[in-house]
Design an enzyme around this catalytic site. Structure first.
Site, PDB file in Angstrom:
ATOM      1  N   CYS A  17      -3.741  -2.273  -4.029  1.00 35.65           N
ATOM      2  CA  CYS A  17      -4.307  -3.607  -4.275  1.00 35.65           C
ATOM      3  C   CYS A  17      -4.891  -4.127  -2.966  1.00 35.65           C
ATOM      4  CB  CYS A  17      -3.275  -4.561  -4.870  1.00 35.65           C
ATOM      5  SG  CYS A  17      -1.782  -4.758  -3.889  1.00 35.65           S
TER       6      CYS A  17
ATOM      7  N   ALA B 206       7.090   2.859  -8.285  1.00 33.75           N
ATOM      8  CA  ALA B 206       7.092   2.061  -9.521  1.00 33.75           C
ATOM      9  C   ALA B 206       7.395   0.588  -9.299  1.00 33.75           C
ATOM     10  CB  ALA B 206       8.082   2.666 -10.512  1.00 33.75           C
TER      11      ALA B 206
ATOM     12  N   ASP C  51       0.867   4.342  -6.713  1.00 30.85           N
ATOM     13  CA  ASP C  51       0.429   2.958  -6.492  1.00 30.85           C
ATOM     14  C   ASP C  51       0.969   2.595  -5.115  1.00 30.85           C
ATOM     15  OD1 ASP C  51      -0.504   0.410  -6.814  1.00 30.85           O
ATOM     16  OD2 ASP C  51       1.151  -0.271  -8.079  1.00 30.85           O
TER      17      ASP C  51
ATOM     18  N   GLY D  33       5.408  -2.874 -13.503  1.00 32.82           N
ATOM     19  CA  GLY D  33       4.283  -3.392 -14.282  1.00 32.82           C
ATOM     20  C   GLY D  33       3.412  -2.289 -14.863  1.00 32.82           C
TER      21      GLY D  33
END
Length: 404
Positions: free
Chosen positions: A353, A232, A300, A236
């Site tokens: 990303c 986390a 993520d 965001g």
């Protein structure tokens, strides 16, 4: 443009810290901007934008200035003189600035512009890796990642609609525009300090790139579900998930860094997000307790961050090939371990990303070929390249756990 001594000295100090003392550009700039309370918004913009520009084009400017690392202050003044000359800025008669051969600088710039690693100002190894993984897209992608990133806001729909937020910001003299295909996003038409607005203090929005805003929607969450955000950070995407869940159900926000989760708590209070439970991962037991307990899991994953170079240009110089090799192993381990938290019939999103297939679709394919991966069905994925979207490079894959 007239150069002011105290502003230029601040730029040189910032560059020294970033290049020679391992300082992170965002933190260094933040500190510089507090140096003199008398500076106005134009002064602060000059410092921030000049530092970022020179960091972004470090290799090109240093090559033109004929200086090598580690950079002395004298070297940094030479690099600064190259930056100013290429922008057509007249250099003042200061003792720190040696006579600058304007014509030679421009000639050298034209010459180096023909070679991609200098033109795009990147290390040799990164240029080779990008070409190897992205093939014909690398040229356009690294060029896009060298542009200044736009400022994008995500509307906090727990408190306000996007239309209403736009007019509230207009009242605070912040102009924004809608972005097609991004239902909660507003893009600033001109850069501004949005963190000082009342709208930000009231939790009406978060600053979040448009590509990043797609991840929470990709997870296909429904109000009332139990969702685990496994990496986390400062939250965001956790906050976005909370808004989609309309504060119903439960989000367990996990991370190995307690300080990041502390920041998430603060942000959640401001956003009015009440269904988030932060949990620090202290051992594998914290993961095992949640095996087969979640309707939705977001991974993520930590990554090279190559998709966000436009907002973190100093990462080009801090990244090393060994880091990318090691982070891929970490990604594979995380995917294997954290996927076990998905209950049968539940869904998982693996996101990064990064723009490298080896961190993205290759990781997903490898996972699906393993024993644990046999329990999952691949639904879809999304590859976002910066030169195509105009926003951060990103990847996300949606998998579903089989019920039998």
């Amino acid at each position: 443009m007239r150069l002011h001594r105290n502003l230029v000295f601040a730029v040189i100090d910032g560059l020294y810290e970033i290049f020679n003392e391992e300082g992170y550009a965002d933190k260094v700039v933040q500190k510089l901007l507090k140096r003199d309370k008398r500076w106005g918004s134009r002064d602060r913009s000059f410092i921030a934008e000049t530092v970022y520009e020179i960091v972004r084009w470090k290799r090109l400017y240093a090559e033109i200035a004929e200086v090598k690392e580690p950079y002395s202050r004298e070297n940094l003044w030479r690099i600064f003189a190259v930056w100013a000359t290429l922008r057509g800025i007249s250099l003042p008669d200061w003792k720190q600035i040696v006579p600058t051969p304007t014509r030679r600088i421009k000639g050298r710039f034209d010459e180096l512009n023909k070679i991609r690693k200098f033109r795009e100002s990147i290390p040799d190894w990164l240029d080779e890796l990008g070409e190897q993984e992205l093939k014909k897209n690398w040229d356009k992608e690294i060029n896009a990642l060298n542009q200044q990133a736009p400022v994008i806001l995500r509307t906090n729909t727990l408190k306000i609609s996007r239309n209403k937020l736009r007019s509230v910001l207009e009242d605070e003299h912040i102009d924004t525009e809608f972005i097609k295909g991004y239902p909660n996003a507003l893009q600033l038409t001109e850069r501004a300090n949005v963190f000082s607005t009342q709208a930000f203090k009231d939790g009406l929005f978060e600053v979040q790139d448009a590509s990043s805003q797609l991840v929470a929607d990709f997870l296909d969450v429904q109000p009332g579900q139990r969702v685990i955000d496994t990496c986390a950070g400062a939250g965001g995407k956790t906050l976005h998930l909370s808004a989609i869940l309309q504060n119903k159900g439960q989000i367990i926000a996990m991370d190995i860094y307690a300080n990041k989760l502390k920041e998430l708590k603060r942000r959640a209070r401001r956003a009015g997000a009440h269904n988030i439970e932060p949990r620090v991962i202290e051992s594998t037991k914290d993961i095992k307790k949640l095996y087969a307990k979640a309707d939705r899991v977001l991974i993520d994953a930590p990554c090279s961050g190559l998709g966000v170079l436009s907002r973190n240009p100093d990462a080009k110089w801090k990244l090393q090939p060994e880091f990318i090799h090691n982070i891929k192993q970490t990604q594979a381990e995380i995917l294997e371990r954290y996927s076990k938290m998905v209950k049968p019939g539940g869904k998982l999103v693996y996101a990064t990303c990064s723009i490298l297939p080896s961190e993205n679709q290759d990781q997903v394919n490898t996972f699906l070929s393993k024993e644990i991966g046999q329990d999952f069905t691949f639904i879809k994925d999304k590859k976002i390249l910066s030169h195509q979207s105009g926003y951060d490079g990103f990847y996300m894959a949606l998998l579903e756990r089989k019920t039998n």
